[in-house]
Design an enzyme around this catalytic site. Structure first.
Site, mmCIF file in Angstrom:
data_model
loop_
_atom_site.group_PDB
_atom_site.id
_atom_site.type_symbol
_atom_site.label_atom_id
_atom_site.label_comp_id
_atom_site.label_asym_id
_atom_site.label_seq_id
_atom_site.Cartn_x
_atom_site.Cartn_y
_atom_site.Cartn_z
ATOM 1 N N LYS A 16 -7.087 -71.882 -22.014
ATOM 2 C CA LYS A 16 -6.452 -73.277 -21.573
ATOM 3 C C LYS A 16 -7.391 -73.599 -20.229
ATOM 4 O O LYS A 16 -7.757 -74.632 -20.436
ATOM 5 C CB LYS A 16 -5.019 -73.018 -21.049
ATOM 6 C CG LYS A 16 -3.970 -72.688 -21.841
ATOM 7 C CD LYS A 16 -2.566 -72.932 -21.259
ATOM 8 C CE LYS A 16 -2.288 -71.861 -20.060
ATOM 9 N NZ LYS A 16 -2.485 -70.551 -20.315
ATOM 10 N N ARG A 130 -11.504 -60.548 -17.622
ATOM 11 C CA ARG A 130 -11.808 -62.151 -16.795
ATOM 12 C C ARG A 130 -11.854 -61.870 -15.583
ATOM 13 O O ARG A 130 -11.261 -61.034 -14.974
ATOM 14 C CB ARG A 130 -10.206 -62.617 -17.218
ATOM 15 C CG ARG A 130 -10.523 -64.102 -16.659
ATOM 16 C CD ARG A 130 -9.439 -64.873 -17.079
ATOM 17 N NE ARG A 130 -8.075 -64.630 -16.697
ATOM 18 C CZ ARG A 130 -7.045 -65.463 -16.449
ATOM 19 N NH1 ARG A 130 -7.066 -66.545 -17.593
ATOM 20 N NH2 ARG A 130 -5.901 -65.375 -16.113
ATOM 21 N N ARG A 163 -8.416 -61.303 -10.362
ATOM 22 C CA ARG A 163 -7.213 -62.003 -9.620
ATOM 23 C C ARG A 163 -6.164 -60.783 -9.691
ATOM 24 O O ARG A 163 -6.297 -60.008 -10.755
ATOM 25 C CB ARG A 163 -6.655 -62.970 -10.622
ATOM 26 C CG ARG A 163 -7.280 -64.230 -10.581
ATOM 27 C CD ARG A 163 -7.019 -65.449 -11.450
ATOM 28 N NE ARG A 163 -5.503 -65.386 -12.045
ATOM 29 C CZ ARG A 163 -4.978 -66.211 -12.795
ATOM 30 N NH1 ARG A 163 -5.891 -67.306 -13.383
ATOM 31 N NH2 ARG A 163 -3.707 -66.062 -13.386
ATOM 32 N N ARG A 174 3.123 -60.674 -17.190
ATOM 33 C CA ARG A 174 2.833 -62.306 -17.640
ATOM 34 C C ARG A 174 2.959 -62.301 -19.127
ATOM 35 O O ARG A 174 3.554 -63.648 -19.471
ATOM 36 C CB ARG A 174 1.681 -62.470 -17.073
ATOM 37 C CG ARG A 174 1.426 -62.665 -15.465
ATOM 38 C CD ARG A 174 -0.082 -62.552 -15.176
ATOM 39 N NE ARG A 174 -0.631 -63.684 -15.498
ATOM 40 C CZ ARG A 174 -2.167 -63.864 -15.588
ATOM 41 N NH1 ARG A 174 -2.947 -62.575 -15.708
ATOM 42 N NH2 ARG A 174 -2.738 -64.929 -16.141
HETATM 43 P P1 AMP Z 1 -2.009 -69.263 -13.886
HETATM 44 O O1 AMP Z 1 -3.430 -69.415 -13.259
HETATM 45 O O2 AMP Z 1 -1.598 -70.553 -14.575
HETATM 46 O O3 AMP Z 1 -2.196 -68.138 -14.884
HETATM 47 O O4 AMP Z 1 -0.950 -69.043 -12.871
HETATM 48 C C1 AMP Z 1 -1.026 -67.926 -12.278
HETATM 49 C C2 AMP Z 1 0.233 -67.631 -11.507
HETATM 50 O O5 AMP Z 1 0.909 -68.594 -10.762
HETATM 51 C C3 AMP Z 1 1.428 -67.283 -12.673
HETATM 52 O O6 AMP Z 1 1.570 -66.304 -13.109
HETATM 53 C C4 AMP Z 1 2.760 -67.754 -11.750
HETATM 54 O O7 AMP Z 1 3.203 -66.831 -10.843
HETATM 55 C C5 AMP Z 1 2.244 -68.848 -10.926
HETATM 56 N N1 AMP Z 1 2.484 -70.254 -11.544
HETATM 57 C C6 AMP Z 1 1.380 -71.028 -12.298
HETATM 58 N N2 AMP Z 1 1.923 -72.109 -12.850
HETATM 59 C C7 AMP Z 1 3.533 -72.089 -12.620
HETATM 60 C C8 AMP Z 1 4.681 -72.613 -13.033
HETATM 61 N N3 AMP Z 1 4.536 -73.655 -13.751
HETATM 62 N N4 AMP Z 1 5.793 -72.213 -12.630
HETATM 63 C C9 AMP Z 1 6.019 -70.941 -12.010
HETATM 64 N N5 AMP Z 1 4.965 -70.382 -11.694
HETATM 65 C C10 AMP Z 1 3.745 -70.731 -11.777
#
Ligand code: AMP
Length: 215
Positions: A16, A130, A163, A174
């Protein structure tokens, strides 16, 4: 499709973020990644960053109230006529409902929800190779012969790091959170006839052609 309001949904590792960067350039849209926003709060050591950190490192969702408030503030920064791309929000049905309400109040609507579909074994492979840019946060997948310490960000040349939530235990959590909490939003948007599935196996450019074709 200029000025469109687009949501990108998919499991972690579906690509994404990479597709969002390409789409943002093509459409000149206001790009909002809640994950990037949380990471930037974390590195700036804000109160919100401190609150979010434990959830993020464990691969859990940050509580809805914190996330929805942050999103709402970010939407205010959009230029009037500019469309938006949401990446990583909504992540559960409560967030999807809150978003519908927020957009209704602003007399905005969602044009399309793109669902990036990738089999789980491929997701695990992608996530464990990644790395992420410390500066622009773009993701980069390295192959077995490349080391992150001697490679740099393909977008801006910045330093790459892994990360904490791309570590094996957090990856598993996740993916489970995605199955349990995020997947139900596919039905939510399908019922509203907004959902378009993108088969996201293939090169970055091949997937982007499918994305462009779907808009
Ligand atoms: P991402 O970079 O989108 O994979 O997000 C990394 C982390 O940020 C996720 O595993 C969550 O802990 C937090 N996070 C990101 N977006 C959300 C969301 N919409 N709701 C809750 N937690 C979020």
């Amino acid at each position: 499709m200029p000025n469109s309001n687009i949501i990108l949904v998919g499991p972690p590792g579906a690509g994404k973020g990479t597709q969002a960067i390409m789409l943002r350039e093509k459409l000149d849209a206001h790009y909002i990644s809640t994950g990037d926003l949380f990471r930037s709060h974390l590195s700036n050591e804000t109160e919100l960053g401190k609150q979010a950190q434990t959830y993020m490192n464990a691969g859990e969702l940050v509580p809805d109230t914190l996330t929805i408030n942050m999103l709402s503030e970010e939407l205010e920064k959009k230029d009037g006529s500019q469309g938006f791309i949401l990446d990583g929000f909504p992540r559960n049905v409560a967030q999807a409902e809150a978003l519908s309400k927020l957009l209704e109040d602003k007399q905005l609507k969602i044009d399309v929800v793109l669902f990036f579909n990738v089999p789980t074994d491929e997701l695990v492979r992608r996530l464990s190779t990644r790395f992420t840019c410390r500066i622009c946060q773009a993701p980069a997948n390295l192959n077995d012969t490349e080391s992150h310490s001697s490679s740099s960000c393909p977008q801006c040349g910045g330093e790459l790091y892994q990360r904490p939530d791309d570590a094996p235990e957090a990856i598993k959590r996740r993916l489970d959170v995605y199955e349990e909490e995020t997947k139900p939003i596919l039905d939510y948007y399908d019922t509203q006839r907004l959902l378009t599935e993108i088969d996201s196996i293939g090169s970055i450019n091949e997937v982007f052609e499918k994305v462009a074709g779907a808009l």
